[in-house]
Design a protein around this motif. Sequence first.
Motif, PDB file in Angstrom:
ATOM      1  N   CYS A  10       0.838  -1.197   0.000  1.00  0.00           N
ATOM      2  CA  CYS A  10       0.000   0.000   0.000  1.00  0.00           C
ATOM      3  C   CYS A  10       0.877   1.253   0.000  1.00  0.00           C
ATOM      4  N   HIS A  18      -6.850   0.726   3.890  1.00  0.00           N
ATOM      5  CA  HIS A  18      -7.128  -0.340   2.928  1.00  0.00           C
ATOM      6  C   HIS A  18      -7.691  -1.572   3.629  1.00  0.00           C
ATOM      7  N   SER A  83     -11.879  -0.350  -4.289  1.00  0.00           N
ATOM      8  CA  SER A  83     -10.455  -0.419  -3.974  1.00  0.00           C
ATOM      9  C   SER A  83      -9.628   0.375  -4.986  1.00  0.00           C
TER      10      SER A  83
END
Length: 109
Positions: A10, A18, A83
């Motif tokens: 990430c 996330h 996402s």
Amino acid sequence: MIFDHRTYTCRPGTIKKHMKLYADHGWKTQSFHLGAPVLYGAVETGDVNSYVHVWCYESAQDRAEKRAALAADPEWQAYLKISADAGFLVAQVNTILTPASFFTLPGAA
């Protein structure tokens, strides 16, 4: 038996965001199709902006069938869009592993 080992990275400072996004929108659908993972965890030392999950399958065919069903699920497609729009992920590495001859998955017969 095969293991699908996945490492995701990430953007710095976004892993908790996330993981919450996944918990809220992806976990239920993914675990419905793939079953419970062997491991799903955040990295605590080293690259702390990454997390790992490991899924176990009977065979490559079993993996392909389960992943195809997951990919076709509208709830999973919605999660992937959420996402992607969030933009937290920057890298993904997938590795297929076979167990050593002496290894038995805990709880397996």
